[in-house]
Scaffold this active site. Sequence first.
Site, short mmCIF file in Angstrom:
data_model
loop_
_atom_site.label_atom_id
_atom_site.label_comp_id
_atom_site.label_asym_id
_atom_site.label_seq_id
_atom_site.Cartn_x
_atom_site.Cartn_y
_atom_site.Cartn_z
N SER A 154 -134.05 82.40 -33.84
CA SER A 154 -133.06 82.14 -32.79
C SER A 154 -131.67 81.81 -33.32
O SER A 154 -130.74 81.64 -32.51
CB SER A 154 -133.54 81.02 -31.87
OG SER A 154 -134.49 81.51 -30.96
N SER A 199 -132.67 77.65 -25.92
CA SER A 199 -132.82 78.87 -26.72
C SER A 199 -133.52 79.95 -25.90
O SER A 199 -134.43 80.64 -26.38
CB SER A 199 -133.60 78.59 -28.01
OG SER A 199 -133.37 79.60 -28.96
N LYS A 225 -127.48 75.39 -34.23
CA LYS A 225 -128.58 76.10 -33.59
C LYS A 225 -129.87 75.97 -34.39
O LYS A 225 -129.86 76.04 -35.61
CB LYS A 225 -128.21 77.58 -33.45
CG LYS A 225 -129.18 78.40 -32.60
CD LYS A 225 -129.03 78.10 -31.13
CE LYS A 225 -130.11 78.77 -30.29
NZ LYS A 225 -131.46 78.16 -30.48
N LYS A 264 -128.97 83.97 -31.91
CA LYS A 264 -128.20 83.67 -30.71
C LYS A 264 -126.80 83.16 -31.03
O LYS A 264 -125.91 83.22 -30.17
CB LYS A 264 -128.94 82.65 -29.84
CG LYS A 264 -130.25 83.18 -29.26
CD LYS A 264 -130.93 82.15 -28.38
CE LYS A 264 -132.20 82.69 -27.75
NZ LYS A 264 -133.32 82.76 -28.70
#
Length: 331
Positions: free
Chosen positions: A64, A124, A227, A67
């Site tokens: 993730s 997420s 993140k 992202k």
Amino acid sequence: MPHHGLAVCRVIAFALLAAILSIAAAPAARAQIGSDRYAAFVMDANSGEEIVSIAADEPRYPASLTKMMTLYMAFDAMARGRLSPNTRIRVSRNAAAQPPSKLGLRAGSTISARDAILAMVTKSANDAAAALGEHLAGGSEAAFGRMMTTKARALGMSRTTFRNASGLPNPQQKTTARDMARLSQALVGDFPDRYAYFSVQSFAFNGQTVRGHNRLLDNYPGADGIKTGFINASGFNLAASAMRDGVRMIAVVFGGASSWERDSHVMALLDRGFAERRGLPNTDMMMASRRGPSLIASANAAPVMPEPRRAETGGSVRRVVSRPVPPPRPA
């Protein structure tokens, strides 16, 4: 004799317990430092100077952390006037069908760009990421992956290839710890106002509170993003940034055996970075699990950071204000 038999049974039981615990602990030892999934990179975001580099240019699955690039593309579209926080994003069947973590968006519904961004930062959400990517690429997530890769090259991420907007498993989607640190630096430098999105820990959506995964925001003084990520092929990943006394440090770790181990390791790496900037002696903490207050957190607690300027108005969000707190407990 009965007492002797009981003693023997206890010895056998303790031996079995020790064996079980050693087996359970083995994966954690393999998954962190020295494993084929591990990589780490620490840099001074202001100067770009490299402080720690361990397998930093070896290919890894971004999970993730992908992202972050989807968000970079969204922020860039906002800066160019092609997207606004209130833009309605249509949810396709492909987006709605993405596996968790997700908001549970329905095919044919719409979501505002602002809520899609917040869903990606906090939960997420894969469905929100796919919907936003498709919108930015005219309906095709595959096309968006190519756009992401082109932008990565422009940012100097020479070893990164993207194939989707979310980071869900794809054998061709690769990056490196160094490249993700560069992306973190670009998000901070290119969009200083919208970077505040990464400090959001929860937001209201359809009458419910959507909460985030980034525990460093509460547990590391000065942390303000960025993140988390996990897929089986990558282990637990994290790109993190923290600001102290005008110095911004960025740390990226791939391959943690658990979210707790990953977070502890990133905090130790950030400690190492700030210690070098303050001229404090290096320690071996960067190579070990964090078990108490860090060198920096205990010796020079970070000042309370001012609340970041709101990236956009409207809606209910909770933002982090950095403060000295004890380290987190294992999840």
